[in-house]
Design a protein around this motif. Sequence first.
Motif, PDB file in Angstrom:
ATOM      1  N   LEU A  26      -2.029  -1.358  11.112  1.00 34.23           N
ATOM      2  CA  LEU A  26      -2.977  -0.478  11.774  1.00 34.23           C
ATOM      3  C   LEU A  26      -3.115  -0.831  13.252  1.00 34.23           C
ATOM      4  CD1 LEU A  26      -5.887  -0.205   9.154  1.00 34.23           C
ATOM      5  CD2 LEU A  26      -3.833   1.210   9.388  1.00 34.23           C
ATOM      6  N   ARG A  27      -3.500   0.163  14.034  1.00 32.47           N
ATOM      7  CA  ARG A  27      -3.739  -0.081  15.459  1.00 32.47           C
ATOM      8  C   ARG A  27      -4.898  -1.056  15.635  1.00 32.47           C
ATOM      9  NH1 ARG A  27      -5.351   5.207  18.099  1.00 32.47           N
ATOM     10  NH2 ARG A  27      -6.679   5.214  16.245  1.00 32.47           N
ATOM     11  N   ALA A  85      -5.775  -5.072   7.122  1.00 32.73           N
ATOM     12  CA  ALA A  85      -5.520  -4.103   8.187  1.00 32.73           C
ATOM     13  C   ALA A  85      -4.260  -4.461   8.960  1.00 32.73           C
ATOM     14  CB  ALA A  85      -6.723  -4.047   9.128  1.00 32.73           C
ATOM     15  N   ARG A  86      -4.094  -5.733   9.264  1.00 34.63           N
ATOM     16  CA  ARG A  86      -2.901  -6.175   9.989  1.00 34.63           C
ATOM     17  C   ARG A  86      -1.648  -5.988   9.137  1.00 34.63           C
ATOM     18  NH1 ARG A  86      -2.934  -8.771  14.537  1.00 34.63           N
ATOM     19  NH2 ARG A  86      -1.002  -9.859  13.998  1.00 34.63           N
ATOM     20  N   LEU A 117      -1.109  -3.723   7.050  1.00 37.35           N
ATOM     21  CA  LEU A 117      -0.796  -2.297   7.005  1.00 37.35           C
ATOM     22  C   LEU A 117      -0.239  -1.790   8.338  1.00 37.35           C
ATOM     23  CD1 LEU A 117      -3.952  -0.900   5.120  1.00 37.35           C
ATOM     24  CD2 LEU A 117      -1.623  -1.114   4.209  1.00 37.35           C
ATOM     25  N   ASP A 147      -8.318   0.325  15.053  1.00 36.22           N
ATOM     26  CA  ASP A 147      -8.595   0.574  13.633  1.00 36.22           C
ATOM     27  C   ASP A 147      -8.856  -0.736  12.891  1.00 36.22           C
ATOM     28  OD1 ASP A 147      -8.292   3.338  13.905  1.00 36.22           O
ATOM     29  OD2 ASP A 147      -6.130   3.237  13.560  1.00 36.22           O
ATOM     30  N   CYS A 148      -8.125  -1.789  13.264  1.00 33.82           N
ATOM     31  CA  CYS A 148      -8.361  -3.103  12.659  1.00 33.82           C
ATOM     32  C   CYS A 148      -9.782  -3.578  12.958  1.00 33.82           C
ATOM     33  CB  CYS A 148      -7.359  -4.130  13.179  1.00 33.82           C
ATOM     34  SG  CYS A 148      -5.659  -3.895  12.608  1.00 33.82           S
ATOM     35  N   ASP A 160     -11.051   7.270   4.182  1.00 37.66           N
ATOM     36  CA  ASP A 160     -10.046   6.211   4.051  1.00 37.66           C
ATOM     37  C   ASP A 160     -10.630   4.829   4.356  1.00 37.66           C
ATOM     38  OD1 ASP A 160      -8.115   8.030   3.353  1.00 37.66           O
ATOM     39  OD2 ASP A 160      -7.213   8.154   5.348  1.00 37.66           O
ATOM     40  N   LEU A 161     -11.480   4.745   5.381  1.00 39.69           N
ATOM     41  CA  LEU A 161     -12.073   3.458   5.735  1.00 39.69           C
ATOM     42  C   LEU A 161     -12.917   2.915   4.587  1.00 39.69           C
ATOM     43  CD1 LEU A 161     -12.166   1.550   8.230  1.00 39.69           C
ATOM     44  CD2 LEU A 161     -14.382   2.566   8.779  1.00 39.69           C
TER      45      LEU A 161
END
Length: 241
Positions: free
Chosen positions: A89-90, A84-85, A87, A93-94, A177-178
């Motif tokens: 992501l906020r 996540a990091r 990518l 979202d992470c 997506d998740l």
Amino acid sequence: MRDATSSEVHAGVAAADAALARIFEIGRSRDGVVTPDLIATGTGFVEKAVQQAGIREWLEIVWRFDDATHQHCLLVAGLAAGFARSLGLRSADCQRLTQAAVLHDVGKARIPSHILNKPGPLSPEERAIMNQHPVHGHRMLLGTGFCEEMLAVVRSHHECLDGSGYPDGLKSAQILDLVRLVSICDIYGALIERRPYKTPLSAERAYAILEGMIGKLDGDLVRAFRPFAALADTAQPEAAA
């Protein structure tokens, strides 16, 4: 600095594992409720530890755990936090992705222990029982305060874009997506993890398998995972055999 970082990673693993242990205890006993607050506490430590020490050290510590199910959940949670990091992501979202990764196999709490902990391949009958864990997990968490995306990860992390997955045979746009993100981390984690009855794959070989699954997995996300997969390589000599 290295010692301090290692200490923080150990603390993160311990905190996340304590949350997992409680979740699985609730699941096995069928008493109590798994709440978002319970899982948020553990996953906060996962994110912090992976950010400070990196995914490689997280994996090295997680692999020392004896409980295979806990080990896998923690491994996938670390991969999800790091991916996540990578990518960009906020933060929210992470957090959501990491929490979903910790919870993805919660339904295994309802699988008989002789199947869950079998030290070898499952029979077709045992596999059919094991494949019910997404349904069990979804049922455990339904109505307990988790958002629809989190519930979808628990139920659908074994679904494939071409409709060949389970338990619902979802296709393409039906898979959030998740879910797609956690599925990649779940499969990669299973390929590189260490078990007495299987040789772990190197990052290169594990990623090649992911790449071969494009069509079942989201191609854009698989390609985005490539540089992160290299960071997760712990370079086990037996893995390259």
